[in-house]
Design a protein around this motif. Structure first.
Motif, mmCIF file in Angstrom:
data_model
loop_
_atom_site.group_PDB
_atom_site.id
_atom_site.type_symbol
_atom_site.label_atom_id
_atom_site.label_comp_id
_atom_site.label_asym_id
_atom_site.label_seq_id
_atom_site.Cartn_x
_atom_site.Cartn_y
_atom_site.Cartn_z
ATOM 1 N N ALA A 8 -3.615 6.722 3.059
ATOM 2 C CA ALA A 8 -4.497 6.876 1.905
ATOM 3 C C ALA A 8 -3.425 6.401 0.776
ATOM 4 C CB ALA A 8 -4.677 8.241 1.680
ATOM 5 N N LEU A 9 -4.107 5.791 -0.143
ATOM 6 C CA LEU A 9 -3.421 5.238 -1.457
ATOM 7 C C LEU A 9 -4.524 5.612 -2.712
ATOM 8 C CD1 LEU A 9 -4.977 2.285 -2.263
ATOM 9 C CD2 LEU A 9 -3.568 1.748 -0.347
ATOM 10 N N THR A 10 -3.770 5.303 -3.996
ATOM 11 C CA THR A 10 -4.545 5.446 -4.977
ATOM 12 C C THR A 10 -4.378 4.026 -5.678
ATOM 13 O OG1 THR A 10 -4.221 7.794 -5.100
ATOM 14 C CG2 THR A 10 -5.055 6.701 -7.344
ATOM 15 N N ILE A 11 -5.480 3.333 -6.126
ATOM 16 C CA ILE A 11 -5.363 2.292 -6.955
ATOM 17 C C ILE A 11 -5.475 2.907 -8.458
ATOM 18 C CG2 ILE A 11 -6.833 0.184 -7.742
ATOM 19 C CD1 ILE A 11 -8.262 0.172 -4.913
ATOM 20 N N VAL A 12 -4.588 2.181 -9.132
ATOM 21 C CA VAL A 12 -4.331 2.623 -10.700
ATOM 22 C C VAL A 12 -4.585 1.433 -11.441
ATOM 23 C CG1 VAL A 12 -2.835 3.509 -12.278
ATOM 24 C CG2 VAL A 12 -2.633 4.334 -9.974
ATOM 25 N N ARG A 13 -5.577 1.438 -12.264
ATOM 26 C CA ARG A 13 -6.123 0.387 -13.253
ATOM 27 C C ARG A 13 -5.699 0.885 -14.753
ATOM 28 N NH1 ARG A 13 -11.009 -1.083 -10.987
ATOM 29 N NH2 ARG A 13 -9.835 -2.263 -9.545
ATOM 30 N N ASP A 78 -3.868 -4.684 -10.961
ATOM 31 C CA ASP A 78 -3.679 -3.136 -10.615
ATOM 32 C C ASP A 78 -2.576 -2.702 -10.221
ATOM 33 O OD1 ASP A 78 -6.285 -2.686 -11.378
ATOM 34 O OD2 ASP A 78 -7.063 -2.939 -9.143
ATOM 35 N N ARG A 79 -2.137 -1.402 -9.936
ATOM 36 C CA ARG A 79 -1.052 -0.741 -9.374
ATOM 37 C C ARG A 79 -1.710 -0.050 -8.248
ATOM 38 N NH1 ARG A 79 2.682 0.689 -14.610
ATOM 39 N NH2 ARG A 79 3.054 -1.294 -15.342
#
Length: 114
Positions: A8-13, A78-79
């Motif tokens: 799992a990951l989180t896209i940070v915009r 994005d990060r």
């Protein structure tokens, strides 16, 4: 689902702000959007390099893969937060076409700068 795609990951915009000339710029302080994603695979890629000219910096490469049929709203600006790291998307996100249409999978290069 394959055993390979259990991460799992989180896209940070970033939010968007205008500079003094009316140009849109990313704003990492306000308006940040966080998009959680399950069922992906992130692997080390390309090893690590060190830059010691100005200060000690280690740059580590990573590669993000999605399973067949999974597209992500991931952009080059994005990060990604993964395993306690914040990674930058490096370059364009590769969206591989599926035979008959649609997306087969995506791949994206990420890098951690420490």
């Amino acid at each position: 689902m394959s055993i390979l795609y259990q991460q799992a990951l989180t896209i940070v915009r970033p939010g968007i702000r205008e500079d003094e000339y009316g140009n849109e710029k990313p704003d990492w302080a306000t308006g940040v959007t966080r998009i959680p994603v399950d069922g992906v695979n992130v692997q080390p890629s390309g090893g690590s390099t060190e830059d010691t000219d100005d200060r000690q910096v280690t740059v580590t490469g990573w590669r993000l893969y999605t399973p067949r049929g999974m597209d992500l709203d991931l952009r080059e600006t994005d990060r990604v937060e993964f395993a306690g790291m914040t990674l930058q998307v490096t370059g364009k996100v590769a969206r591989w076409p599926a035979p008959g249409g649609g997306i087969h999978h995506i791949e994206a290069d990420l890098r951690e700068v420490d």
